[in-house]
Design a protein around this motif. Structure first.
Motif, PDB file in Angstrom:
ATOM      1  N   ILE A  21     -18.387  21.013  35.281  1.00  0.00           N
ATOM      2  CA  ILE A  21     -19.265  21.506  36.334  1.00  0.00           C
ATOM      3  C   ILE A  21     -20.461  20.561  36.382  1.00  0.00           C
ATOM      4  O   ILE A  21     -21.095  20.324  35.359  1.00  0.00           O
ATOM      5  CB  ILE A  21     -19.775  22.933  36.041  1.00  0.00           C
ATOM      6  N   ALA A  22     -20.755  20.023  37.550  1.00  0.00           N
ATOM      7  CA  ALA A  22     -21.933  19.173  37.730  1.00  0.00           C
ATOM      8  C   ALA A  22     -22.873  19.894  38.680  1.00  0.00           C
ATOM      9  O   ALA A  22     -22.436  20.479  39.673  1.00  0.00           O
ATOM     10  CB  ALA A  22     -21.529  17.818  38.293  1.00  0.00           C
ATOM     11  N   GLY A  23     -24.173  19.868  38.369  1.00  0.00           N
ATOM     12  CA  GLY A  23     -25.101  20.565  39.239  1.00  0.00           C
ATOM     13  C   GLY A  23     -26.525  20.082  39.098  1.00  0.00           C
ATOM     14  O   GLY A  23     -26.818  19.175  38.311  1.00  0.00           O
ATOM     15  N   PHE A  24     -27.406  20.701  39.878  1.00  0.00           N
ATOM     16  CA  PHE A  24     -28.820  20.337  39.852  1.00  0.00           C
ATOM     17  C   PHE A  24     -29.683  21.575  40.076  1.00  0.00           C
ATOM     18  O   PHE A  24     -29.212  22.606  40.555  1.00  0.00           O
ATOM     19  CB  PHE A  24     -29.133  19.270  40.898  1.00  0.00           C
ATOM     20  N   LEU A  25     -30.952  21.417  39.735  1.00  0.00           N
ATOM     21  CA  LEU A  25     -31.944  22.474  39.854  1.00  0.00           C
ATOM     22  C   LEU A  25     -33.238  21.837  40.345  1.00  0.00           C
ATOM     23  O   LEU A  25     -33.632  20.775  39.847  1.00  0.00           O
ATOM     24  CB  LEU A  25     -32.160  23.114  38.480  1.00  0.00           C
ATOM     25  N   VAL A  26     -33.895  22.438  41.321  1.00  0.00           N
ATOM     26  CA  VAL A  26     -35.171  21.944  41.832  1.00  0.00           C
ATOM     27  C   VAL A  26     -36.258  22.919  41.402  1.00  0.00           C
ATOM     28  O   VAL A  26     -36.137  24.128  41.616  1.00  0.00           O
ATOM     29  CB  VAL A  26     -35.156  21.791  43.372  1.00  0.00           C
ATOM     30  N   ARG A  27     -37.307  22.353  40.774  1.00  0.00           N
ATOM     31  CA  ARG A  27     -38.434  23.157  40.300  1.00  0.00           C
ATOM     32  C   ARG A  27     -39.717  22.687  40.953  1.00  0.00           C
ATOM     33  O   ARG A  27     -39.912  21.502  41.207  1.00  0.00           O
ATOM     34  CB  ARG A  27     -38.593  23.021  38.790  1.00  0.00           C
ATOM     35  N   GLY A  28     -40.626  23.643  41.175  1.00  0.00           N
ATOM     36  CA  GLY A  28     -41.945  23.333  41.698  1.00  0.00           C
ATOM     37  C   GLY A  28     -42.853  22.820  40.602  1.00  0.00           C
ATOM     38  O   GLY A  28     -42.473  22.762  39.424  1.00  0.00           O
ATOM     39  N   GLY A  29     -44.076  22.449  40.982  1.00  0.00           N
ATOM     40  CA  GLY A  29     -45.035  21.859  40.059  1.00  0.00           C
ATOM     41  C   GLY A  29     -45.388  22.714  38.859  1.00  0.00           C
ATOM     42  O   GLY A  29     -45.762  22.193  37.821  1.00  0.00           O
ATOM     43  N   GLY A  69     -46.596  19.443  47.511  1.00  0.00           N
ATOM     44  CA  GLY A  69     -46.647  19.265  46.069  1.00  0.00           C
ATOM     45  C   GLY A  69     -45.548  18.353  45.571  1.00  0.00           C
ATOM     46  O   GLY A  69     -44.801  17.759  46.349  1.00  0.00           O
ATOM     47  N   THR A  70     -45.457  18.275  44.253  1.00  0.00           N
ATOM     48  CA  THR A  70     -44.444  17.459  43.588  1.00  0.00           C
ATOM     49  C   THR A  70     -43.370  18.377  43.022  1.00  0.00           C
ATOM     50  O   THR A  70     -43.679  19.403  42.412  1.00  0.00           O
ATOM     51  CB  THR A  70     -45.071  16.615  42.467  1.00  0.00           C
ATOM     52  N   TYR A  71     -42.125  17.994  43.206  1.00  0.00           N
ATOM     53  CA  TYR A  71     -40.975  18.782  42.769  1.00  0.00           C
ATOM     54  C   TYR A  71     -40.109  17.945  41.844  1.00  0.00           C
ATOM     55  O   TYR A  71     -39.925  16.752  42.074  1.00  0.00           O
ATOM     56  CB  TYR A  71     -40.156  19.246  43.977  1.00  0.00           C
ATOM     57  N   GLY A  72     -39.584  18.576  40.806  1.00  0.00           N
ATOM     58  CA  GLY A  72     -38.707  17.906  39.863  1.00  0.00           C
ATOM     59  C   GLY A  72     -37.264  18.330  40.067  1.00  0.00           C
ATOM     60  O   GLY A  72     -36.985  19.482  40.397  1.00  0.00           O
ATOM     61  N   VAL A  73     -36.352  17.390  39.862  1.00  0.00           N
ATOM     62  CA  VAL A  73     -34.924  17.659  39.985  1.00  0.00           C
ATOM     63  C   VAL A  73     -34.286  17.450  38.618  1.00  0.00           C
ATOM     64  O   VAL A  73     -34.397  16.378  38.024  1.00  0.00           O
ATOM     65  CB  VAL A  73     -34.258  16.734  41.028  1.00  0.00           C
ATOM     66  N   THR A  74     -33.655  18.498  38.118  1.00  0.00           N
ATOM     67  CA  THR A  74     -32.966  18.458  36.829  1.00  0.00           C
ATOM     68  C   THR A  74     -31.466  18.385  37.098  1.00  0.00           C
ATOM     69  O   THR A  74     -30.949  19.103  37.948  1.00  0.00           O
ATOM     70  CB  THR A  74     -33.317  19.707  36.003  1.00  0.00           C
TER      71      THR A  74
END
Length: 125
Positions: A21-29, A69-74
């Motif tokens: 399973i491949a995936g991603f998550l987007v988080r706020g600052g 804002g800035t968002y991170g992608v895991t």
């Protein structure tokens, strides 16, 4: 907001992964998880992989309205099912992106652009 977004990442397998399973998550600052998905959730079952396999996965979606804002992608690769899995690799904040002011949601972190339909029926007299 409203633009097509593409996230593409590749990984090299160093041991067998039976149900990848491949995936991603987007988080706020502030580290709040805003949205995520993965290949299994989207209905794409990846084939079993063996050591030495190289796979590239691409996700395409329409970007929602986000607060400035800035968002991170895991990024993550797991082995198993949605209910029971083992994380094989996890790259916290592998990349980030900035959203400038201008089209932010009225409230909260993200705004959804949706269509509403209301059907009414008049009582028969």
């Amino acid at each position: 907001a409203g633009d097509s977004a593409i996230l593409r990442f590749s990984f090299l397998v160093n041991r067998a992964v039976h149900l990848p399973i491949a995936g991603f998550l987007v988080r706020g600052g502030q580290g709040l998880s805003l949205f995520s998905t993965n290949t299994t959730r989207e209905g794409y079952l990846l084939p079993p992989l063996i050591a030495g396999d190289h796979l590239t996965v691409e996700f395409l979606w329409t970007m929602p309205r986000l607060a400035p804002g800035t968002y991170g992608v895991t990024l993550a690769v797991s082995d198993g099912t949605l209910e029971k899995f083992v994380v094989c690799d996890y790259a916290e904040d592998a990349l980030s992106f900035n959203v400038p002011p201008g089209n932010e949601p009225d409230f909260g972190w993200l705004g959804l652009d949706c269509e509403v339909t209301i059907n009414t029926s008049q009582p028969q007299g």
